[in-house]
Design a protein around this motif. Structure first.
Motif, PDB file in Angstrom:
ATOM      1  N   ASP A  83      11.083  10.880  -8.950  1.00 33.43           N
ATOM      2  CA  ASP A  83      11.218  12.010  -8.039  1.00 33.43           C
ATOM      3  C   ASP A  83       9.877  12.701  -7.804  1.00 33.43           C
ATOM      4  OD1 ASP A  83      13.916  11.617  -7.640  1.00 33.43           O
ATOM      5  OD2 ASP A  83      14.552  13.151  -9.072  1.00 33.43           O
ATOM      6  N   ARG A  84       9.074  12.821  -8.849  1.00 32.65           N
ATOM      7  CA  ARG A  84       7.791  13.539  -8.748  1.00 32.65           C
ATOM      8  C   ARG A  84       6.649  12.676  -8.230  1.00 32.65           C
ATOM      9  NH1 ARG A  84       8.195  16.876 -14.427  1.00 32.65           N
ATOM     10  NH2 ARG A  84       9.845  18.261 -13.701  1.00 32.65           N
ATOM     11  N   HIS A  85       6.644  11.388  -8.575  1.00 33.98           N
ATOM     12  CA  HIS A  85       5.478  10.554  -8.294  1.00 33.98           C
ATOM     13  C   HIS A  85       5.773   9.330  -7.438  1.00 33.98           C
ATOM     14  CE1 HIS A  85       3.337  13.002 -11.231  1.00 33.98           C
ATOM     15  NE2 HIS A  85       4.373  12.837 -12.031  1.00 33.98           N
ATOM     16  N   GLY A  86       7.041   9.108  -7.123  1.00 34.07           N
ATOM     17  CA  GLY A  86       7.413   7.982  -6.274  1.00 34.07           C
ATOM     18  C   GLY A  86       7.327   6.646  -6.987  1.00 34.07           C
TER      19      GLY A  86
ATOM     20  N   ALA B   7       5.253   4.221  -6.263  1.00 33.68           N
ATOM     21  CA  ALA B   7       3.847   3.896  -6.517  1.00 33.68           C
ATOM     22  C   ALA B   7       3.391   4.521  -7.831  1.00 33.68           C
ATOM     23  CB  ALA B   7       2.968   4.372  -5.367  1.00 33.68           C
ATOM     24  N   GLY B   8       3.804   5.755  -8.079  1.00 34.34           N
ATOM     25  CA  GLY B   8       3.454   6.414  -9.335  1.00 34.34           C
ATOM     26  C   GLY B   8       4.084   5.729 -10.525  1.00 34.34           C
ATOM     27  N   LEU B   9       5.323   5.260 -10.363  1.00 31.18           N
ATOM     28  CA  LEU B   9       5.984   4.540 -11.444  1.00 31.18           C
ATOM     29  C   LEU B   9       5.277   3.216 -11.722  1.00 31.18           C
ATOM     30  CD1 LEU B   9       8.391   4.546 -13.440  1.00 31.18           C
ATOM     31  CD2 LEU B   9       9.663   3.267 -11.707  1.00 31.18           C
ATOM     32  N   ALA B  10       4.829   2.534 -10.673  1.00 27.59           N
ATOM     33  CA  ALA B  10       4.086   1.281 -10.853  1.00 27.59           C
ATOM     34  C   ALA B  10       2.803   1.539 -11.638  1.00 27.59           C
ATOM     35  CB  ALA B  10       3.771   0.655  -9.497  1.00 27.59           C
ATOM     36  N   THR B  11       2.128   2.632 -11.336  1.00 27.72           N
ATOM     37  CA  THR B  11       0.913   2.992 -12.069  1.00 27.72           C
ATOM     38  C   THR B  11       1.239   3.298 -13.524  1.00 27.72           C
ATOM     39  OG1 THR B  11      -0.087   3.861 -10.048  1.00 27.72           O
ATOM     40  CG2 THR B  11      -1.029   4.607 -12.140  1.00 27.72           C
ATOM     41  N   ALA B  12       2.304   4.055 -13.752  1.00 33.15           N
ATOM     42  CA  ALA B  12       2.718   4.378 -15.124  1.00 33.15           C
ATOM     43  C   ALA B  12       3.074   3.116 -15.898  1.00 33.15           C
ATOM     44  CB  ALA B  12       3.905   5.340 -15.103  1.00 33.15           C
ATOM     45  N   LEU B  13       3.680   2.143 -15.231  1.00 29.22           N
ATOM     46  CA  LEU B  13       4.025   0.882 -15.881  1.00 29.22           C
ATOM     47  C   LEU B  13       2.771   0.129 -16.310  1.00 29.22           C
ATOM     48  CD1 LEU B  13       6.497  -0.797 -16.694  1.00 29.22           C
ATOM     49  CD2 LEU B  13       6.442  -1.828 -14.424  1.00 29.22           C
ATOM     50  N   THR B  14       1.743   0.176 -15.490  1.00 26.12           N
ATOM     51  CA  THR B  14       0.462  -0.434 -15.855  1.00 26.12           C
ATOM     52  C   THR B  14      -0.109   0.228 -17.109  1.00 26.12           C
ATOM     53  OG1 THR B  14       0.019  -0.980 -13.551  1.00 26.12           O
ATOM     54  CG2 THR B  14      -1.874  -0.946 -15.026  1.00 26.12           C
TER      55      THR B  14
ATOM     56  N   ASP C 235      16.876   9.751 -17.663  1.00 29.03           N
ATOM     57  CA  ASP C 235      16.425  10.947 -16.944  1.00 29.03           C
ATOM     58  C   ASP C 235      14.908  11.023 -16.815  1.00 29.03           C
ATOM     59  OD1 ASP C 235      19.032  11.775 -16.557  1.00 29.03           O
ATOM     60  OD2 ASP C 235      19.046  13.098 -18.307  1.00 29.03           O
ATOM     61  N   ASP C 236      14.180  10.514 -17.804  1.00 29.65           N
ATOM     62  CA  ASP C 236      12.718  10.565 -17.731  1.00 29.65           C
ATOM     63  C   ASP C 236      12.187   9.692 -16.601  1.00 29.65           C
ATOM     64  OD1 ASP C 236      12.541  12.354 -19.879  1.00 29.65           O
ATOM     65  OD2 ASP C 236      12.508  10.711 -21.344  1.00 29.65           O
ATOM     66  N   ILE C 237      12.751   8.507 -16.434  1.00 30.64           N
ATOM     67  CA  ILE C 237      12.339   7.634 -15.331  1.00 30.64           C
ATOM     68  C   ILE C 237      12.752   8.245 -14.000  1.00 30.64           C
ATOM     69  CG2 ILE C 237      12.728   5.382 -14.230  1.00 30.64           C
ATOM     70  CD1 ILE C 237      12.826   4.167 -17.051  1.00 30.64           C
ATOM     71  N   ASP C 238      13.956   8.781 -13.924  1.00 34.43           N
ATOM     72  CA  ASP C 238      14.438   9.399 -12.697  1.00 34.43           C
ATOM     73  C   ASP C 238      13.539  10.563 -12.274  1.00 34.43           C
ATOM     74  OD1 ASP C 238      16.387   9.645 -10.573  1.00 34.43           O
ATOM     75  OD2 ASP C 238      17.101  11.443 -11.602  1.00 34.43           O
ATOM     76  N   THR C 239      13.200  11.417 -13.216  1.00 37.16           N
ATOM     77  CA  THR C 239      12.337  12.562 -12.919  1.00 37.16           C
ATOM     78  C   THR C 239      10.950  12.095 -12.487  1.00 37.16           C
ATOM     79  OG1 THR C 239      13.532  13.960 -14.476  1.00 37.16           O
ATOM     80  CG2 THR C 239      11.308  14.655 -13.901  1.00 37.16           C
ATOM     81  N   TYR C 240      10.417  11.090 -13.159  1.00 35.04           N
ATOM     82  CA  TYR C 240       9.082  10.592 -12.819  1.00 35.04           C
ATOM     83  C   TYR C 240       9.057  10.027 -11.400  1.00 35.04           C
ATOM     84  CZ  TYR C 240       4.356   9.105 -13.849  1.00 35.04           C
ATOM     85  OH  TYR C 240       2.978   8.981 -13.837  1.00 35.04           O
TER      86      TYR C 240
ATOM     87  N   THR D  75       0.859  -1.171   0.000  1.00 35.99           N
ATOM     88  CA  THR D  75       0.000   0.000   0.000  1.00 35.99           C
ATOM     89  C   THR D  75       0.896   1.222   0.000  1.00 35.99           C
ATOM     90  OG1 THR D  75      -1.689  -1.191   1.235  1.00 35.99           O
ATOM     91  CG2 THR D  75      -1.835   1.216   1.241  1.00 35.99           C
ATOM     92  N   ALA D  76       0.594   2.161  -0.884  1.00 37.25           N
ATOM     93  CA  ALA D  76       1.393   3.382  -1.006  1.00 37.25           C
ATOM     94  C   ALA D  76       1.311   4.192   0.277  1.00 37.25           C
ATOM     95  CB  ALA D  76       0.907   4.208  -2.187  1.00 37.25           C
ATOM     96  N   ASP D  77       2.263   5.099   0.445  1.00 39.37           N
ATOM     97  CA  ASP D  77       2.331   5.923   1.644  1.00 39.37           C
ATOM     98  C   ASP D  77       1.046   6.707   1.888  1.00 39.37           C
ATOM     99  OD1 ASP D  77       4.893   5.061   2.203  1.00 39.37           O
ATOM    100  OD2 ASP D  77       5.844   6.699   1.102  1.00 39.37           O
ATOM    101  N   ASP D  78       0.335   7.079   0.810  1.00 39.72           N
ATOM    102  CA  ASP D  78      -0.897   7.844   0.980  1.00 39.72           C
ATOM    103  C   ASP D  78      -2.048   6.972   1.472  1.00 39.72           C
ATOM    104  OD1 ASP D  78      -1.693   6.386  -1.252  1.00 39.72           O
ATOM    105  OD2 ASP D  78      -1.706   8.107  -2.616  1.00 39.72           O
ATOM    106  N   GLY D  79      -1.867   5.654   1.490  1.00 39.15           N
ATOM    107  CA  GLY D  79      -2.887   4.739   1.982  1.00 39.15           C
ATOM    108  C   GLY D  79      -4.051   4.533   1.035  1.00 39.15           C
ATOM    109  N   ALA D  80      -4.076   5.259  -0.061  1.00 43.56           N
ATOM    110  CA  ALA D  80      -5.214   5.198  -0.981  1.00 43.56           C
ATOM    111  C   ALA D  80      -5.003   4.202  -2.115  1.00 43.56           C
ATOM    112  CB  ALA D  80      -5.490   6.578  -1.560  1.00 43.56           C
ATOM    113  N   ARG D  81      -3.761   3.832  -2.385  1.00 43.69           N
ATOM    114  CA  ARG D  81      -3.473   2.975  -3.533  1.00 43.69           C
ATOM    115  C   ARG D  81      -2.660   1.773  -3.111  1.00 43.69           C
ATOM    116  NH1 ARG D  81      -0.008   6.706  -7.144  1.00 43.69           N
ATOM    117  NH2 ARG D  81       0.687   7.370  -5.111  1.00 43.69           N
ATOM    118  N   THR D  82      -2.917   0.660  -3.776  1.00 47.00           N
ATOM    119  CA  THR D  82      -2.039  -0.494  -3.644  1.00 47.00           C
ATOM    120  C   THR D  82      -1.410  -0.736  -5.005  1.00 47.00           C
ATOM    121  OG1 THR D  82      -3.780  -2.078  -4.176  1.00 47.00           O
ATOM    122  CG2 THR D  82      -3.438  -1.584  -1.843  1.00 47.00           C
TER     123      THR D  82
END
Length: 199
Positions: free
Chosen positions: A123-126, A128-135, A116-121, A91-98
């Motif tokens: 940094d901005r979205h963590g 959990a955000g990268l896992a969502t982007a991968l989906t 750099d695009d993955i690194d920046t993403y 579960t992500a730190d915000d508790g709202a997403r798994t």
């Protein structure tokens, strides 16, 4: 972060700590991602492919074997190593997403030092955000979504969505069997002289 698994609590804690190391240290993730893509390899193969110094490569391999995310597939010299399957839901730190930590996600994290695009993403979205982007990247490669839909769903710019989708594309193709729908531009029977004549 919380975790879910069908394993005993001690195994879950060990898995979680091992995977946390992978997600926090891009070079460990890079090594794991390489083995997840390649199947199995020797330390020499790892050195040649990733450019790690010999001592670093042996240290990282031993750490990941001790952590239980790599296994020895051939005990005779030279030893061969393979990535163990990872499938841990947190579960992500915000508790709202798994989200589920998979070899593809670890591979994506491993590329943050060289992309750099993955690194920046991250940094901005963590993570959990990268896992969502991968989906979304998997869905896009299957022809199910566009970068604009991803941007709208995640409240990010279409440019940011396109950039991360492009960065994740090789990872998706390395880890998922994607059937291309429709013809690619290379499949079209198009004669450049016809286009020049019509201008």
């Amino acid at each position: 972060m919380s975790r879910t698994s069908n394993r005993d609590d001690g195994d879950v804690v060990r898995d979680f700590l091992s995977i946390a190391d992978l997600l926090e240290e891009p070079q460990l993730a890079q090594l794991y991602g390489y083995l997840a893509r390649e199947g199995d390899a020797t330390v020499r193969d790892i050195i040649d492919a990733l450019g790690f110094p010999q001592g670093t490569a042996y240290t990282y391999v031993n750490r990941l074997v001790d952590a239980g995310v790599l296994e020895v597939t051939r005990d005779e010299q030279p030893r061969r190593y393979a990535a163990c399957e990872i499938d841990l839901t947190v579960t992500a730190d915000d508790g709202a997403r798994t989200y589920t930590i998979t070899p593809a996600l670890v591979d994506a994290v491993g590329r943050r030092e060289t992309d750099d695009d993955i690194d920046t993403y991250i940094d901005r979205h963590g993570i959990a955000g990268l896992a969502t982007a991968l989906t979304y990247a998997v869905a896009r490669e299957r022809g199910d979504v566009t970068h604009r839909l991803m941007a709208k769903d995640l409240d990010i710019s279409p440019l940011a969505a396109e950039m991360i989708l492009q960065a994740l594309r090789p990872i998706v193709h390395a880890h998922d069997e994607i059937k291309v729908s429709g013809a690619s531009i290379d499949d079209l029977d198009f004669d450049d002289t016809d286009a020049a004549d019509s201008v």
